[in-house]
Write an enzyme that holds these catalytic residues in place. Structure first.
Site, PDB file in Angstrom:
ATOM      1  N   ASP A 268       0.678  13.510   0.171  1.00  0.00           N
ATOM      2  CA  ASP A 268       0.881  14.762   0.906  1.00  0.00           C
ATOM      3  C   ASP A 268       1.781  15.705   0.118  1.00  0.00           C
ATOM      4  OD1 ASP A 268       1.054  16.764   2.750  1.00  0.00           O
ATOM      5  OD2 ASP A 268       2.374  15.685   4.132  1.00  0.00           O
TER       6      ASP A 268
ATOM      7  N   GLU B  23      -0.623  18.578   8.522  1.00  0.00           N
ATOM      8  CA  GLU B  23      -2.023  18.169   8.356  1.00  0.00           C
ATOM      9  C   GLU B  23      -2.355  16.860   9.041  1.00  0.00           C
ATOM     10  OE1 GLU B  23      -0.165  15.230   6.242  1.00  0.00           O
ATOM     11  OE2 GLU B  23       0.325  17.353   6.204  1.00  0.00           O
TER      12      GLU B  23
ATOM     13  N   LEU C  41       0.821  -1.206   0.000  1.00  0.00           N
ATOM     14  CA  LEU C  41       0.000   0.000   0.000  1.00  0.00           C
ATOM     15  C   LEU C  41       0.858   1.260   0.000  1.00  0.00           C
ATOM     16  CD1 LEU C  41      -2.671  -1.176   2.588  1.00  0.00           C
ATOM     17  CD2 LEU C  41      -3.120  -0.658   0.182  1.00  0.00           C
ATOM     18  N   MET C  42       1.941   1.232   0.761  1.00  0.00           N
ATOM     19  CA  MET C  42       2.801   2.403   0.865  1.00  0.00           C
ATOM     20  C   MET C  42       3.631   2.629  -0.396  1.00  0.00           C
ATOM     21  SD  MET C  42       4.079   1.784   4.795  1.00  0.00           S
ATOM     22  CE  MET C  42       5.153   3.224   4.898  1.00  0.00           C
TER      23      MET C  42
ATOM     24  N   ARG D 224      -1.789  15.732  11.990  1.00  0.00           N
ATOM     25  CA  ARG D 224      -2.332  15.901  13.342  1.00  0.00           C
ATOM     26  C   ARG D 224      -3.769  16.406  13.318  1.00  0.00           C
ATOM     27  NH1 ARG D 224       2.554  19.846  14.662  1.00  0.00           N
ATOM     28  NH2 ARG D 224       3.424  18.360  13.176  1.00  0.00           N
TER      29      ARG D 224
ATOM     30  N   LYS E 205       5.487  21.401  -0.209  1.00  0.00           N
ATOM     31  CA  LYS E 205       6.775  20.762   0.027  1.00  0.00           C
ATOM     32  C   LYS E 205       7.727  21.027  -1.140  1.00  0.00           C
ATOM     33  CE  LYS E 205       4.962  16.773   2.622  1.00  0.00           C
ATOM     34  NZ  LYS E 205       5.721  16.930   3.867  1.00  0.00           N
TER      35      LYS E 205
ATOM     36  N   SER F 287       1.218  25.262   1.958  1.00  0.00           N
ATOM     37  CA  SER F 287       2.607  25.249   2.459  1.00  0.00           C
ATOM     38  C   SER F 287       3.350  24.129   1.730  1.00  0.00           C
ATOM     39  CB  SER F 287       2.633  25.028   3.967  1.00  0.00           C
ATOM     40  OG  SER F 287       1.824  25.969   4.644  1.00  0.00           O
TER      41      SER F 287
ATOM     42  N   LYS G 180      -2.983   7.384  10.574  1.00  0.00           N
ATOM     43  CA  LYS G 180      -3.028   8.538   9.669  1.00  0.00           C
ATOM     44  C   LYS G 180      -3.070   8.053   8.229  1.00  0.00           C
ATOM     45  CE  LYS G 180       0.108  12.101   7.882  1.00  0.00           C
ATOM     46  NZ  LYS G 180       1.457  12.710   8.011  1.00  0.00           N
TER      47      LYS G 180
ATOM     48  N   ASP H  95       1.172  21.975   6.000  1.00  0.00           N
ATOM     49  CA  ASP H  95       1.926  20.726   5.871  1.00  0.00           C
ATOM     50  C   ASP H  95       1.964  19.962   7.193  1.00  0.00           C
ATOM     51  OD1 ASP H  95       3.340  18.772   4.537  1.00  0.00           O
ATOM     52  OD2 ASP H  95       5.292  19.729   4.851  1.00  0.00           O
TER      53      ASP H  95
END
Length: 514
Positions: A283, A362, A198-199, A364, A290, A288, A278, A360
Site C-alpha cells: 500500500d 482503499e 507472509l506479512m 474498505r 503516503k 494520495s 483485506k 489511501d
C-alpha cells in the site's frame, strides 16, 4: 608422596574424562526447558512443576541447590541456564512461571497462567536457540498447548533472505502425557507463524499471485476437505466488483480474488463461517501518497488476508468439524496514470456508488465487494479482518484488536476465544452517528472517508456496514496489532500475525456448537 602423586594423576584423568564427555554432549546441541513457580512459602522452598520435580529427583536435588545458590528467585518470564548437570541435556533453561493457578484476570481479560507459560517457555527456547542448541524438549508446565505456542512463536525469526541464519531448533514435549494439547499448540503457533511469514516478506516476494500460490501450497495436504479458487481479473470483472477493480488498476500486478472452501463438517448442508481478509500486498497510498518514512511496513497491509488464510490452513490441519469459506481480494495500491484519483466515483458489486476522496482509504473499497459476494453463501456469520485504519492504532495501540459488530452473540464468541489465546479483542462503537458521516457525499451514495477526521476507525466500520445485510457480522480492525516491538513478550520484534490464534479458537468454539 607417592600416594599423593597418584591421587593427583587420578584426579586429572577424571577431569579430562568429564571434559571430553561434556564436549561430546555439547556437540549434540540438546536442551531442556523446565518451569518453576513463584515461592508460596516463607521457608525458601522452591515450587517446581511436576516435570521439573521428577527431573530434580533424578539428580538427587542438584537442580534446586543450583537454583538457590545461582541468584535471586526467578521472576516471571525470566530464565536461567545451567550447563553440564545432566548427561542427556548439556544445556538446561529454567524459566519463571509466576504464580501457580493464577487463572483468568477480570481486569486484563486473559488467562494469566496461559500467558505466563507462553512467555516463560518462549524465553527459555530463545535463550537455547542463541546458544545454537538444535533440539529442545519443553516442560508442559501444566498446560502443554500454551507451552507449545510459546515455543513455536518464540523461535520464529524471518531470515529467509539473509546469508547468515539463526539456528533451526526442533522442539518436543518433555515429561507430560498431554501430547494432544502439545500438538494442538504447535499447530496454533505454526498458523500464526504462517501469517507472520507472509506479512514480513518483501512485497516483491509476496505479490497477489505469489500470495495465492503460497496458500494453495499450504492447503495441498488437505485436498480432500479443501477447495481453492484463484479467481483472475476476468472473473472479478464478471462479478462487477468495481470498487475492487478501481484499486487494482493502478498496479502492473494483476489482482487475484482468492476463495477458499474448507469442508470439515460431516453435514455438508451446515451453513459456513465466512472469513474475509483485506489483501493489499503493498500500500503506497496511491495518488494520495503516503509519507516515505515507514512505508516499507505497508508490505504487511495484507495482514487481514494473511490471518484469515492462515487460520483456515490451521483449521484444516486440526480437522475442525466446521465449514469455513475464506475470501481474500488481493491487489496492490499504487500510483499510476490508471490509478484512482481523488474525487473519482466507482460502483460496488451491490450497485452503490462511492466517491473516492482519499485513495489511501482503499482497503474498505476492496472489502466492500468481498462482503457483497460473501452474502451469496448464506453464511452463519461473517467476520472480516483488515489493517484498516491508523486511527485504530491510536485508539487501542497494540493491546487488542478493535471489533465493530452488529451482533452481541458474535462478539461474545470472539471475546471468549481471545481470553483463551491471550490475543485480545475489544468492542468498539458502531453508532448511526458515524454512518451519517460516510453517507454525506456530494457526488455518490457514499464517501470513502468520513466528513470529519475524528473517529476514523469508526467511520471506516460504518462504511463497511453499508455492504452488510447479514445479522451476524464483525469487522476486526487489526492495524494496531499488525507489528510487535516488545509488547507481546513471547514473540520477537516484527510482524505479529495477530489475531490468527483467536480466529482459530473462535472457529473451534463454533464447531462445538454445531
Amino acid at each position: 608422596m607417592l600416594s599423593l602423586s597418584r591421587a593427583l594423576t587420578a584426579a586429572r584423568t577424571s577431569q579430562c574424562r568429564l571434559f571430553s564427555s561434556s564436549q561430546t554432549l555439547w556437540n549434540d546441541r540438546k536442551g531442556l526447558v523446565l518451569g518453576v513457580y513463584d515461592k508460596e512459602k516463607e521457608d525458601g522452598s522452591l515450587h517446581l512443576t511436576e516435570a521439573a520435580k521428577d527431573f530434580n529427583s533424578g539428580l538427587a536435588g542438584k537442580l534446586t541447590k543450583l537454583l538457590k545458590i545461582s541468584g535471586p528467585a526467578l521472576k516471571k518470564g525470566n530464565s536461567r541456564i545451567f550447563y553440564g548437570i545432566d548427561k542427556q541435556y548439556p544445556c538446561i533453561a529454567v524459566v519463571g512461571l509466576g504464580k501457580n493457578n493464577a487463572g483468568v484476570c477480570g481486569a486484563e481479560y486473559w488467562d494469566v497462567c496461559k500467558e505466563n507459560i507462553r512467555s516463560a517457555v518462549s524465553a527459555g527456547c530463545r535463550q537455547l536457540q542463541d546458544l545454537e542448541v538444535s533440539h529442545v524438549e519443553v516442560d508442559g508446565c501444566g498446560d502443554a498447548q500454551s507451552a507449545a505456542e510459546g515455543a513455536v512463536l518464540g523461535l520464529f525469526h524471518y531470515d529467509e533472505l539473509k546469508s547468515k541464519k539463526k539456528a533451526r531448533v526442533t522442539t518436543q514435549l518433555y515429561g507430560s502425557a498431554d501430547s494432544v494439547g502439545w500438538e494442538t499448540g504447535v499447530l496454533y503457533g505454526q498458523g500464526q507463524n504462517l501469517a507472520r511469514y507472509l506479512m514480513e516478506a518483501p512485497a516483491n516476494h509476496v505479490t497477489p499471485t505469489m500470495f495465492a500460490e503460497t496458500i494453495e501450497q499450504k492447503l495441498a495436504p488437505y485436498g480432500e476437505r479443501v477447495t481453492v479458487h484463484k479467481r483472475p481479473q476476468a472473473w472479478i470483472e464478471e462479478q462487477q466488483m468495481g470498487a475492487f477493480l478501481s484499486v487494482a488498476k493502478g498496479s502492473e500486478e494483476p489482482p487475484v480474488f482468492l476463495e477458499l472452501h474448507y469442508n470439515g463438517c460431516p453435514d455438508h448442508t451446515s451453513t459456513p463461517l465466512l472469513l474475509v481478509g483485506k489483501g493489499i500486498t503493498f500500500d503506497s497510498g496511491g495518488i494520495s501518497l503516503k509519507p516515505p518514512s515507514g512505508m516499507d511496513a505497508m508490505r504487511a497491509d495484507m495482514g487481514g488476508a494473511a490471518t484469515v488464510c492462515a487460520s483456515i490452513v490451521t483449521a484444516a490441519a486440526l480437522k475442525l468439524p466446521i465449514n469455513i469459506i475464506g475470501l481474500a481480494p488481493l491487489c496492490e495500491n499504487m500510483p499510476s496514470g490508471k490509478a484512482n484519483k481523488p474525487g473519482d466515483v466507482v460502483k460496488a458489486k451491490n450497485g452503490k456508488t462511492i466517491q473516492v476522496d482519499n485513495t489511501d482509504a482503499e482497503g474498505r473499497l476492496i472489502l466492500a465487494d468481498a462482503l457483497c459476494y460473501a452474502h451469496t453463501f448464506n453464511p452463519r456469520a461473517i467476520v472480516n479482518a483488515a489493517t484498516l485504519t491508523g486511527a485504530m492504532d491510536v485508539a487501542l495501540g497494540s493491546a487488542a484488536t478493535g471489533v465493530f459488530t452488529n451482533s452481541d452473540w458474535l462478539y461474545e464468541q470472539l471475546h471468549k476465544a481471545s481470553v483463551v489465546t491471550g490475543d485480545r479483542v475489544w468492542r468498539m462503537p458502531l453508532f448511526d452517528h458515524y454512518t451519517k458521516q460516510v453517507t454525506n457525499s456530494q457526488l455518490a451514495d457514499l464517501n470513502n472517508v468520513g466528513s470529519s477526521r475524528s473517529g476514523g476507525a469508526c467511520t471506516a466500520a460504518a462504511f463497511l456496514r453499508e455492504f452488510v445485510t447479514a445479522p451476524h457480522w464483525a469487522h476486526l480492525d487489526i492495524a494496531g496489532v499488525m507489528s510487535n516491538k516488545d509488547e507481546v513478550p513471547y514473540m520477537r520484534k516484527g510482524m505479529s500475525g495477530r489475531p490468527t490464534r483467536t480466529l482459530v479458537e473462535f472457529a473451534a468454539g463454533l464447531a462445538k456448537q454445531v
